[in-house]
Scaffold this active site. Structure first.
Site, mmCIF file in Angstrom:
data_model
loop_
_atom_site.group_PDB
_atom_site.id
_atom_site.type_symbol
_atom_site.label_atom_id
_atom_site.label_comp_id
_atom_site.label_asym_id
_atom_site.label_seq_id
_atom_site.Cartn_x
_atom_site.Cartn_y
_atom_site.Cartn_z
ATOM 1 N N ASP A 258 -8.615 35.929 10.083
ATOM 2 C CA ASP A 258 -9.335 36.640 8.914
ATOM 3 C C ASP A 258 -8.740 36.019 7.556
ATOM 4 O O ASP A 258 -9.253 35.975 6.716
ATOM 5 C CB ASP A 258 -8.581 38.183 8.991
ATOM 6 C CG ASP A 258 -9.896 39.134 10.037
ATOM 7 O OD1 ASP A 258 -10.519 38.544 10.464
ATOM 8 O OD2 ASP A 258 -9.659 40.301 9.277
ATOM 9 N N ASP B 231 4.478 32.799 10.386
ATOM 10 C CA ASP B 231 4.528 33.490 9.006
ATOM 11 C C ASP B 231 4.498 32.360 8.153
ATOM 12 O O ASP B 231 3.899 32.523 7.030
ATOM 13 C CB ASP B 231 6.237 34.191 8.976
ATOM 14 C CG ASP B 231 7.292 33.216 9.475
ATOM 15 O OD1 ASP B 231 6.801 32.463 10.355
ATOM 16 O OD2 ASP B 231 8.167 33.734 9.458
ATOM 17 N N LYS C 187 5.781 32.013 17.268
ATOM 18 C CA LYS C 187 6.905 32.414 16.631
ATOM 19 C C LYS C 187 8.260 32.269 17.613
ATOM 20 O O LYS C 187 8.681 33.349 18.280
ATOM 21 C CB LYS C 187 6.681 33.943 16.433
ATOM 22 C CG LYS C 187 7.642 34.790 15.636
ATOM 23 C CD LYS C 187 7.887 34.627 14.310
ATOM 24 C CE LYS C 187 8.899 35.025 13.455
ATOM 25 N NZ LYS C 187 9.106 34.731 12.073
ATOM 26 N N TYR D 114 -2.729 41.949 23.305
ATOM 27 C CA TYR D 114 -3.914 42.702 23.630
ATOM 28 C C TYR D 114 -3.961 43.174 25.134
ATOM 29 O O TYR D 114 -4.422 44.250 25.199
ATOM 30 C CB TYR D 114 -5.035 41.495 23.253
ATOM 31 C CG TYR D 114 -5.489 41.563 21.837
ATOM 32 C CD1 TYR D 114 -4.505 41.184 20.824
ATOM 33 C CD2 TYR D 114 -6.663 41.904 21.482
ATOM 34 C CE1 TYR D 114 -4.994 41.084 19.740
ATOM 35 C CE2 TYR D 114 -6.990 41.754 20.129
ATOM 36 C CZ TYR D 114 -6.071 41.275 19.385
ATOM 37 O OH TYR D 114 -6.586 41.392 17.770
ATOM 38 N N ASP E 148 -6.070 36.234 15.636
ATOM 39 C CA ASP E 148 -6.841 37.167 15.189
ATOM 40 C C ASP E 148 -6.446 37.352 13.414
ATOM 41 O O ASP E 148 -7.494 37.396 12.786
ATOM 42 C CB ASP E 148 -6.437 38.531 15.816
ATOM 43 C CG ASP E 148 -7.330 39.785 15.326
ATOM 44 O OD1 ASP E 148 -8.537 39.656 15.046
ATOM 45 O OD2 ASP E 148 -6.748 40.835 14.933
HETATM 46 C C1 IPM Z 1 -11.739 39.958 16.259
HETATM 47 C C2 IPM Z 1 -11.737 41.459 15.924
HETATM 48 C C3 IPM Z 1 -11.415 42.192 17.452
HETATM 49 C C4 IPM Z 1 -10.042 41.553 17.824
HETATM 50 C C5 IPM Z 1 -11.205 43.535 17.549
HETATM 51 C C6 IPM Z 1 -12.649 44.144 17.052
HETATM 52 C C7 IPM Z 1 -10.923 44.355 18.943
HETATM 53 O O1 IPM Z 1 -10.850 41.988 15.077
HETATM 54 O O2 IPM Z 1 -12.665 39.485 17.099
HETATM 55 O O3 IPM Z 1 -11.299 39.432 15.623
HETATM 56 O O4 IPM Z 1 -8.906 41.921 17.421
HETATM 57 O O5 IPM Z 1 -9.996 40.507 18.860
HETATM 58 MG MG MG Z 2 -10.242 40.161 14.072
#
Ligand code: IPM
Ligand code: MG
Length: 372
Positions: free
Chosen positions: A249, A221, A189, A142, A245
């Site tokens: 999710d 993975d 990884k 990032y 990240d």
């Molecule tokens: C999160 C989001 C952010 C990230 C984006 C909006 C930059 O996806 O907080 O998980 O990738 O960190």
């Molecule tokens: Mg995110």
């Protein structure tokens, strides 16, 4: 306790959900005799529209002079579909994380028994899942050097980590594990990436200081697959920025909706609390966005200041709203009448009258959520 709280609603559904979290915090302040002072500032696409800058100086100043930050969400489709955009909303959040040194992002994931049937995963697989993800937040790909060649045909992002960056979050993860099921899983990884090999080495060394905690390693993975196959095996997951990240999710599916997942981003000095979900532009202004992730982020804020009873009361209100299906349409198959505001109203009312258990559903649907 007196707390100054900067509120950065951001883009899309951010303002709607944050409003509910603020409402709930105000109810807590009333109930427990605290003074919470809220100050709002712009960030993201709304800030670009107004000032050309996704993180205006006055927003950063406010955040640097406050006790905690409550963040909404960030992002707008007009930038998502324009890879050549020079200024992007997300830069506002990334700069904020970096400027405030918020190196650890903590994302709790659990399967609510009352929502067990809402997840697309099988009940027996997810029941009992309780994971705390420790995502490194100010390093890695990032923030590494970015480059695009002059002809625009080659681009690169550097993934760089130092021992120091790994050590400080690793200590937090091990300490958290000591108060939980005493297991840390490092997701990396290391079969391919040099930076992951450094993570393995450093985290392995630190593990020796926490003899009561078991450390194991998983390639990302495989971890992605294990998260769906057998999420109960995880206790604390420690990982770098990008993997965290993605995996968080994925983990949100266990709870039944990404609209439930809260997070805390902490550093040496500052702390920010935000839902893990994005700005969900399609839902903006429709009253269908789930405010629970934002409300639970407010509970994490209270925990951060040692206000555990207050945080527990919020969580009880959330549990009750889920049990009674006073939830937005992402979780509610019976009615789409329960709006973002109504969920917030219900939890606010619960805090005002925690002992009361009778709920007048027709009032709730009329927007008068008074518990009778
Ligand atoms: C999160 C989001 C952010 C990230 C984006 C909006 C930059 O996806 O907080 O998980 O990738 O960190
Ligand atoms: Mg995110």
């Amino acid at each position: 306790m007196k707390l100054n709280i900067a509120v950065l609603p951001g883009d899309g559904i951010g303002p709607e959900v944050t409003k509910q979290a603020v409402k709930v915090l105000k109810a807590i302040a009333m109930e427990f005799d605290h003074t919470f002072i809220f100050k709002e500032a712009k960030v993201g696409a709304v800030a670009i529209d107004e000032t050309g800058n996704p993180l205006p100086d006055e927003t950063l100043d406010l955040c640097m002079n406050t006790d905690a930050i409550l963040f909404g969400s960030i992002g707008h489709p007009k930038y998502d579909n324009d890879p050549s955009a020079k200024v992007r909303p997300e830069q506002g959040l990334l700069k904020l994380r970096k400027s405030l040194g918020l190196f650890a992002n903590i994302r709790p994931v659990k399967a609510y028994e009352t929502l067990i049937d809402k997840s697309p995963l099988k009940k027996e697989i997810i029941s009992g899942t309780d994971i705390s993800i420790y995502r490194e937040l100010t390093g890695g790909i990032y923030f590494g050097e970015k480059h695009t060649s002059e002809d625009g045909n080659t681009a690169s992002d550097l993934c760089k980590y130092s021992r120091f960056e790994i050590e400080r979050i690793a200590h937090l993860a091990f300490k958290a594990a000591q108060n939980r099921d005493k297991k840390v899983t490092l997701v990396d990884k290391a079969n391919v990436l040099e930076s992951s090999r450094l993570w393995r080495k450093v985290v392995g060394e630190i593990a020796k200081q926490y003899k009561d905690v078991t450390l194991d390693f998983l390639f990302v993975d495989n971890a992605a697959m294990q998260m769906i196959l057998n999420p109960k095996q995880f206790d604390v997951i420690l990982t770098e920025n990008m993997f965290g990240d993605i995996i968080s999710d994925e983990a949100s599916v266990i709870g039944g909706s990404i609209g439930l997942l809260a997070s805390a981003s902490v550093g040496e000095k500052y702390a920010l609390f935000e839902p893990i979900h994005g700005s969900y532009p399609q839902a903006t202004g429709k009253g269908i966005a789930n405010p629970i992730a934002s409300i639970l982020s407010a509970a994490m804020l209270l925990d951060h200041f040692g206000l555990f009873d207050e945080a527990a009361l919020i969580r009880k209100g959330v549990d009750k709203s889920l049990k009674l299906e006073i939830t937005t349409p992402d979780l509610n198959t019976k009615t789409d009448m329960v709006t973002t505001t109504k969920v917030g109203d219900f939890i606010e009312d619960f805090i005002n009258n925690p002992g009361d258990t009778n709920v007048n559903f027709s009032n709730i649907h009329l927007g008068q959520s008074t518990i009778i």
